[in-house]
Design an enzyme around this catalytic site. Structure first.
Site, PDB file in Angstrom:
ATOM      1  N   ASP A   8       0.816  -1.191   0.087  1.00 15.86           N
ATOM      2  CA  ASP A   8       0.418  -0.302  -0.063  1.00 15.86           C
ATOM      3  C   ASP A   8       0.768   0.780   0.156  1.00 15.86           C
ATOM      4  O   ASP A   8       0.726   2.208  -0.677  1.00 15.86           O
ATOM      5  CB  ASP A   8      -0.520  -0.178   1.853  1.00 15.86           C
ATOM      6  CG  ASP A   8      -0.471  -0.254   2.860  1.00 15.86           C
ATOM      7  OD1 ASP A   8       1.481  -0.874   2.617  1.00 15.86           O
ATOM      8  OD2 ASP A   8      -0.543  -0.380   3.899  1.00 15.86           O
ATOM      9  N   ASP A  30       6.786   4.092   3.354  1.00 17.24           N
ATOM     10  CA  ASP A  30       7.193   4.907   4.759  1.00 17.24           C
ATOM     11  C   ASP A  30       7.959   5.242   5.116  1.00 17.24           C
ATOM     12  O   ASP A  30       8.632   5.749   4.296  1.00 17.24           O
ATOM     13  CB  ASP A  30       6.031   4.709   5.318  1.00 17.24           C
ATOM     14  CG  ASP A  30       5.919   6.089   6.562  1.00 17.24           C
ATOM     15  OD1 ASP A  30       6.202   6.859   6.407  1.00 17.24           O
ATOM     16  OD2 ASP A  30       5.788   5.355   8.175  1.00 17.24           O
ATOM     17  N   LYS A  52       5.642   8.149   0.813  1.00 16.40           N
ATOM     18  CA  LYS A  52       5.325   9.450   1.423  1.00 16.40           C
ATOM     19  C   LYS A  52       6.966  10.211   0.920  1.00 16.40           C
ATOM     20  O   LYS A  52       7.935   9.893   0.626  1.00 16.40           O
ATOM     21  CB  LYS A  52       5.525   9.097   2.770  1.00 16.40           C
ATOM     22  CG  LYS A  52       4.327   8.620   3.582  1.00 16.40           C
ATOM     23  CD  LYS A  52       3.509   9.090   5.138  1.00 16.40           C
ATOM     24  CE  LYS A  52       2.510   8.678   5.508  1.00 16.40           C
ATOM     25  NZ  LYS A  52       2.268   8.514   7.076  1.00 16.40           N
TER      26      LYS A  52
END
Ligand code: 5GP
Ligand code: MG
Length: 175
Positions: free
Chosen positions: A93, A96, A124
């Site tokens: 998904d 990070d 991110k």
């Protein structure tokens, strides 16, 4: 909840993602592995847009944590398929800190895969803690905690069709 990416924006992004994966791999067979549970919704949409011969599997990666802070990673390979000699693409998904995919890349290389790459819905914009970068990413997003389209807060909100930024008032709607 504030919408960061609408249903339509997500669809266009996933189509773009599938196109770059198709362009990269061409017609050679690919083994795609969903990193559970956050990639569930993306995975279902993405694999139906890919054109090469596909083998599909899942792996469970979870950090020992409650809520938003990243913790120690636990990898459960019991549901994974054979990767020996295969070209493998992990689907997650969100990228990070990068620790999850970095660790999974190592594991799958260790099992004798011919190549390992990764595709994510979101990357991110923040200081990554590993050398690895996702090979394919649909969107770059600011460093905010997002939910929906598979992403959760304490296993809630995965079913939202859009991507939202979690706000304190949203927590009241949790069971
Ligand atoms: P990494 O190992 O790259 O730091 O983190 C990847 C995992 O952390 C993702 O698979 C996801 O489970 C979780 N994560 C990181 N950022 C977010 C976020 O903004 N929202 C949600 N729901 N999960 C996130
Ligand atoms: Mg996850």
């Amino acid at each position: 909840m504030k919408t960061l990416l609408s249903e339509q924006e997500l669809r266009i992004g996933v189509e773009r993602l599938a196109k770059s994966i198709d362009d990269f791999y061409g017609v050679s067979p690919l083994t795609v592995i969903a990193v559970m549970t956050g990639s569930l919704v993306l995975f279902a949409d993405l694999i139906r847009l890919l054109s090469m011969p596909l083998r599909v599997g899942v792996v469970q990666a979870s950090s020992y944590r409650e809520g938003m802070a990243s913790g120690e990673l636990h990898v459960d390979r019991r549901m994974m398929i054979d990767v020996f000699g295969r070209d493998v693409m992990l689907v997650d998904d969100i990228f990070d800190t990068g620790k999850t995919l970095d660790r999974l890349h190592d594991e799958i290389r260790g099992l004798g895969a011919n190549s390992v790459r990764s595709a994510v819905l979101l990357k991110k914009i923040r200081s990554v803690e590993v050398d690895l970068r996702p090979d394919f990413a649909a969107f770059e997003i600011p460093d905010e905690f997002v939910v929906g389209y598979g992403l959760d807060y304490r296993d809630h909100f995965r079913n939202l069709p859009f991507l939202g930024v979690l706000e304190p008032s949203d927590l009241e709607s949790m069971a």
